[in-house]
Scaffold this motif. Structure first.
Motif, PDB file in Angstrom:
ATOM      1  N   ILE A 179      44.953  52.930  35.920  1.00 54.12           N
ATOM      2  CA  ILE A 179      44.025  52.774  34.795  1.00 54.12           C
ATOM      3  C   ILE A 179      44.599  51.666  33.936  1.00 54.12           C
ATOM      4  CG2 ILE A 179      42.999  53.847  32.774  1.00 54.12           C
ATOM      5  CD1 ILE A 179      43.344  56.549  34.236  1.00 54.12           C
ATOM      6  N   ILE A 180      43.908  50.521  33.927  1.00 52.20           N
ATOM      7  CA  ILE A 180      44.399  49.334  33.232  1.00 52.20           C
ATOM      8  C   ILE A 180      43.345  48.922  32.206  1.00 52.20           C
ATOM      9  CG2 ILE A 180      45.186  46.953  33.499  1.00 52.20           C
ATOM     10  CD1 ILE A 180      45.753  47.636  36.464  1.00 52.20           C
ATOM     11  N   PRO A 181      43.700  48.882  30.934  1.00 50.34           N
ATOM     12  CA  PRO A 181      42.706  48.614  29.891  1.00 50.34           C
ATOM     13  C   PRO A 181      42.457  47.135  29.591  1.00 50.34           C
ATOM     14  CG  PRO A 181      44.772  49.181  28.876  1.00 50.34           C
ATOM     15  CD  PRO A 181      44.981  49.288  30.374  1.00 50.34           C
ATOM     16  N   ASP A 182      42.744  46.247  30.540  1.00 56.39           N
ATOM     17  CA  ASP A 182      42.585  44.818  30.293  1.00 56.39           C
ATOM     18  C   ASP A 182      42.015  44.162  31.552  1.00 56.39           C
ATOM     19  OD1 ASP A 182      44.071  41.986  30.693  1.00 56.39           O
ATOM     20  OD2 ASP A 182      43.627  42.321  28.573  1.00 56.39           O
ATOM     21  N   PHE A 183      40.875  43.486  31.414  1.00 58.81           N
ATOM     22  CA  PHE A 183      40.225  42.874  32.579  1.00 58.81           C
ATOM     23  C   PHE A 183      41.124  41.886  33.317  1.00 58.81           C
ATOM     24  CE2 PHE A 183      35.687  43.564  30.887  1.00 58.81           C
ATOM     25  CZ  PHE A 183      35.521  44.688  31.681  1.00 58.81           C
ATOM     26  N   ARG A 184      41.846  41.078  32.594  1.00 56.65           N
ATOM     27  CA  ARG A 184      42.708  40.089  33.259  1.00 56.65           C
ATOM     28  C   ARG A 184      43.830  40.768  34.044  1.00 56.65           C
ATOM     29  NH1 ARG A 184      39.914  36.978  30.465  1.00 56.65           N
ATOM     30  NH2 ARG A 184      40.102  35.299  29.060  1.00 56.65           N
ATOM     31  N   ALA A 185      44.386  41.822  33.494  1.00 58.26           N
ATOM     32  CA  ALA A 185      45.426  42.572  34.202  1.00 58.26           C
ATOM     33  C   ALA A 185      44.850  43.275  35.431  1.00 58.26           C
ATOM     34  CB  ALA A 185      46.080  43.582  33.269  1.00 58.26           C
ATOM     35  N   ILE A 186      43.618  43.746  35.329  1.00 56.33           N
ATOM     36  CA  ILE A 186      42.964  44.348  36.492  1.00 56.33           C
ATOM     37  C   ILE A 186      42.816  43.305  37.589  1.00 56.33           C
ATOM     38  CG2 ILE A 186      40.807  45.344  37.355  1.00 56.33           C
ATOM     39  CD1 ILE A 186      40.478  46.602  34.532  1.00 56.33           C
ATOM     40  N   GLY A 187      42.371  42.108  37.218  1.00 51.85           N
ATOM     41  CA  GLY A 187      42.238  41.026  38.198  1.00 51.85           C
ATOM     42  C   GLY A 187      43.555  40.706  38.868  1.00 51.85           C
ATOM     43  N   GLN A 188      44.622  40.688  38.109  1.00 49.95           N
ATOM     44  CA  GLN A 188      45.940  40.419  38.683  1.00 49.95           C
ATOM     45  C   GLN A 188      46.370  41.539  39.630  1.00 49.95           C
ATOM     46  OE1 GLN A 188      48.293  39.812  35.167  1.00 49.95           O
ATOM     47  NE2 GLN A 188      47.768  37.640  35.031  1.00 49.95           N
ATOM     48  N   ALA A 189      46.079  42.779  39.261  1.00 50.71           N
ATOM     49  CA  ALA A 189      46.417  43.914  40.128  1.00 50.71           C
ATOM     50  C   ALA A 189      45.658  43.823  41.452  1.00 50.71           C
ATOM     51  CB  ALA A 189      46.120  45.230  39.418  1.00 50.71           C
ATOM     52  N   VAL A 190      44.376  43.476  41.385  1.00 54.39           N
ATOM     53  CA  VAL A 190      43.576  43.317  42.608  1.00 54.39           C
ATOM     54  C   VAL A 190      44.122  42.169  43.450  1.00 54.39           C
ATOM     55  CG1 VAL A 190      41.294  42.679  43.482  1.00 54.39           C
ATOM     56  CG2 VAL A 190      41.502  44.347  41.621  1.00 54.39           C
ATOM     57  N   GLU A 191      44.432  41.072  42.801  1.00 54.90           N
ATOM     58  CA  GLU A 191      44.977  39.908  43.508  1.00 54.90           C
ATOM     59  C   GLU A 191      46.291  40.237  44.214  1.00 54.90           C
ATOM     60  OE1 GLU A 191      45.326  35.162  42.621  1.00 54.90           O
ATOM     61  OE2 GLU A 191      45.804  36.530  40.984  1.00 54.90           O
ATOM     62  N   CYS A 192      47.074  41.136  43.628  1.00 56.30           N
ATOM     63  CA  CYS A 192      48.362  41.540  44.221  1.00 56.30           C
ATOM     64  C   CYS A 192      48.207  42.631  45.278  1.00 56.30           C
ATOM     65  CB  CYS A 192      49.307  42.015  43.128  1.00 56.30           C
ATOM     66  SG  CYS A 192      49.879  40.690  42.069  1.00 56.30           S
ATOM     67  N   GLY A 193      46.966  43.071  45.527  1.00 52.85           N
ATOM     68  CA  GLY A 193      46.737  44.031  46.597  1.00 52.85           C
ATOM     69  C   GLY A 193      46.729  45.493  46.190  1.00 52.85           C
ATOM     70  N   PHE A 194      46.567  45.778  44.905  1.00 51.13           N
ATOM     71  CA  PHE A 194      46.570  47.165  44.457  1.00 51.13           C
ATOM     72  C   PHE A 194      45.249  47.885  44.671  1.00 51.13           C
ATOM     73  CE2 PHE A 194      50.283  45.669  42.153  1.00 51.13           C
ATOM     74  CZ  PHE A 194      51.143  46.742  42.304  1.00 51.13           C
ATOM     75  N   GLY A 195      44.261  47.221  45.228  1.00 54.15           N
ATOM     76  CA  GLY A 195      42.979  47.877  45.467  1.00 54.15           C
ATOM     77  C   GLY A 195      41.825  46.962  45.117  1.00 54.15           C
ATOM     78  N   PHE A 196      40.738  47.560  44.648  1.00 50.25           N
ATOM     79  CA  PHE A 196      39.557  46.780  44.299  1.00 50.25           C
ATOM     80  C   PHE A 196      39.050  47.220  42.939  1.00 50.25           C
ATOM     81  CE2 PHE A 196      37.805  50.562  46.173  1.00 50.25           C
ATOM     82  CZ  PHE A 196      36.661  50.813  45.441  1.00 50.25           C
ATOM     83  N   SER A 197      38.198  46.395  42.382  1.00 51.68           N
ATOM     84  CA  SER A 197      37.591  46.697  41.093  1.00 51.68           C
ATOM     85  C   SER A 197      36.278  45.944  40.993  1.00 51.68           C
ATOM     86  CB  SER A 197      38.527  46.277  39.956  1.00 51.68           C
ATOM     87  OG  SER A 197      37.978  46.659  38.716  1.00 51.68           O
ATOM     88  N   VAL A 198      35.542  46.237  39.971  1.00 49.63           N
ATOM     89  CA  VAL A 198      34.346  45.476  39.639  1.00 49.63           C
ATOM     90  C   VAL A 198      34.677  44.751  38.345  1.00 49.63           C
ATOM     91  CG1 VAL A 198      31.916  45.613  39.019  1.00 49.63           C
ATOM     92  CG2 VAL A 198      32.859  47.180  40.727  1.00 49.63           C
ATOM     93  N   LEU A 199      34.595  43.420  38.398  1.00 45.39           N
ATOM     94  CA  LEU A 199      34.969  42.593  37.255  1.00 45.39           C
ATOM     95  C   LEU A 199      33.835  41.646  36.892  1.00 45.39           C
ATOM     96  CD1 LEU A 199      38.557  41.620  38.435  1.00 45.39           C
ATOM     97  CD2 LEU A 199      38.005  43.064  36.485  1.00 45.39           C
TER      98      LEU A 199
END
Length: 67
Positions: free
Chosen positions: A37-57
């Motif tokens: 659970i990440i409360p920042d869109f940019r951090a979510i994007g970085q997590a997805v880019e690093c392979g932590f899963g997927f998201s809707v951005l």
């Protein structure tokens, strides 16, 4: 309410929001359990880019990835 029970509750709420969004946009169900659970869109994007899963951005944050 303890911190763990609060986080469990938040995780269930976020999972339900993701399910509803997915069903509304893609027309089918998805069964997910958030791992992060990440409360920042940019951090979510970085997590997805690093392979932590997927998201809707928002598209402005991921336009470079989907070119």
């Amino acid at each position: 309410m303890t911190v763990n029970s609060t986080l469990d509750c938040l995780q269930r709420i976020i999972a339900e929001i993701a399910r509803r969004f997915w069903r509304a946009v893609f027309g089918r169900r998805i069964d997910v359990q958030p791992k992060l659970i990440i409360p920042d869109f940019r951090a979510i994007g970085q997590a997805v880019e690093c392979g932590f899963g997927f998201s809707v951005l928002p598209d402005y944050l991921c336009a470079d990835w989907v070119k």
